[in-house]
Design a protein around this motif. Structure first.
Motif, PDB file in Angstrom:
ATOM      1  N   UNK A 118       0.833  -1.204   0.000  1.00 45.52           N
ATOM      2  CA  UNK A 118       0.000   0.000   0.000  1.00 45.52           C
ATOM      3  C   UNK A 118       0.869   1.257   0.000  1.00 45.52           C
ATOM      4  N   UNK A 119       0.523   2.187  -0.885  1.00 40.48           N
ATOM      5  CA  UNK A 119       1.302   3.415  -1.065  1.00 40.48           C
ATOM      6  C   UNK A 119       0.790   4.522  -0.141  1.00 40.48           C
ATOM      7  N   UNK A 120       1.542   5.632  -0.014  1.00 40.38           N
ATOM      8  CA  UNK A 120       1.171   6.677   0.955  1.00 40.38           C
ATOM      9  C   UNK A 120      -0.247   7.192   0.798  1.00 40.38           C
ATOM     10  N   UNK A 121      -0.732   7.356  -0.448  1.00 36.28           N
ATOM     11  CA  UNK A 121      -2.060   7.963  -0.631  1.00 36.28           C
ATOM     12  C   UNK A 121      -3.191   6.948  -0.713  1.00 36.28           C
ATOM     13  N   UNK A 122      -2.892   5.708  -0.349  1.00 33.20           N
ATOM     14  CA  UNK A 122      -3.945   4.683  -0.335  1.00 33.20           C
ATOM     15  C   UNK A 122      -4.871   4.866   0.860  1.00 33.20           C
ATOM     16  N   UNK A 123      -4.383   5.618   1.872  1.00 27.87           N
ATOM     17  CA  UNK A 123      -5.117   5.679   3.140  1.00 27.87           C
ATOM     18  C   UNK A 123      -4.681   4.590   4.099  1.00 27.87           C
ATOM     19  N   UNK A 124      -3.862   3.658   3.628  1.00 31.49           N
ATOM     20  CA  UNK A 124      -3.378   2.550   4.467  1.00 31.49           C
ATOM     21  C   UNK A 124      -1.862   2.359   4.301  1.00 31.49           C
ATOM     22  N   UNK A 125      -1.080   3.471   4.418  1.00 31.53           N
ATOM     23  CA  UNK A 125       0.369   3.319   4.253  1.00 31.53           C
ATOM     24  C   UNK A 125       0.959   2.521   5.406  1.00 31.53           C
TER      25      UNK A 125
END
Ligand code: SF4
Length: 242
Positions: free
Chosen positions: A134-141
């Motif tokens: 999960x990437x930073x802007x996924x909401x689930x970093x």
């Protein structure tokens, strides 16, 4: 096909919570475009901002492993691809592991699509793991279970869903820091789709323009595969069960 598998009797596997089982075209990964049976498990412990599977968070119905297997056999009697997905399927690890082994023993190629947050060491050898980071802007970093890097092998694939340049830079650095392109069969860079997308089946529905992403990847010589969710270009992006 029998109900037995290397000492595991399917009757002994507890029921699982299933949202849907259907046959379609695989939309992502190196297997994109191939016919595939999808077994979608209910429930997820993450809440990605662009999630297109929120309908799996609750509901579903209880199914015995035998019922799941017989539905898969009905949809694809001659073997082929089966994807275990969700939601987060590894939340039902205790029931899922023997079912995946049984599918392998029955001659299916089994893909496991997972968020990467759950430990994967108990996944049967032979299952092809398609694992998100999960990437930073996924909401689930910062939810990726780092020990999973040790259980990935050359048949597995790692996917980054990207919604902007900062996600891309995170993914590029993660791949480079962990030598992912040498560890797994494919690294997938996938532009996030708007979860409100409906109607037109084109790249304007992506949060990150695939052309821009392709140009960044080429400029940086990233060894990764541009991964488009082709089912959203084939059918209405809002359509479920495809
Ligand atoms: S892990 Fe998958 S199912 Fe769960 S919230 Fe994220 S995108 Fe949705």
């Amino acid at each position: 096909m029998s109900g037995r598998s290397r000492g595991v009797t399917l009757n002994s596997i507890p029921h699982m919570q299933i949202t849907e089982i259907y046959k379609s075209i695989q939309g992502e990964s190196s297997y994109a475009g191939m016919p595939c049976v999808f077994v979608r498990l209910t429930g997820c412990n993450l809440r990605c901002v662009w999630c297109d599977s929120e309908y799996t968070f609750t509901g579903g119905h209880r199914m015995a492993a035998e019922e799941i297997l017989s539905e898969v056999e009905c949809l694809s009697p001659d073997g082929g691809l089966v994807e275990i997905t969700g939601g987060e399927p590894m939340l039902q690890e205790r029931e899922l592991v023997p079912l995946m082994q049984r599918l392998l023993d029955s001659g299916y190629s089994v893909l496991l699509e997972t968020s990467g947050e759950r430990p994967l060491e108990k996944v049967p050898k032979g299952v092809i793991k398609i694992v998100d980071v999960k990437c930073p802007n996924s909401g689930e970093p910062d939810t990726f279970h780092m020990e999973n890097l040790e259980v990935l092998n050359s048949q597995d694939e790692v996917k980054f869903v990207l919604s902007d340049r900062s996600d891309y830079e995170f993914a590029r650095e993660f791949v480079s820091r962990h030598g992912l392109e040498r560890k797994v069969g494919a690294v997938l860079f996938s532009p996030a789709f708007s979860k409100e997308a409906t109607g037109s089946r084109d790249a304007s529905q992506c949060l990150l323009d695939p052309r821009e992403l392709a140009e960044w990847m080429l400029a940086d010589k990233v060894i990764a595969r541009l991964n488009l969710q082709i089912h959203k270009f084939v059918w209405d992006p809002a359509m479920k069960g495809v």
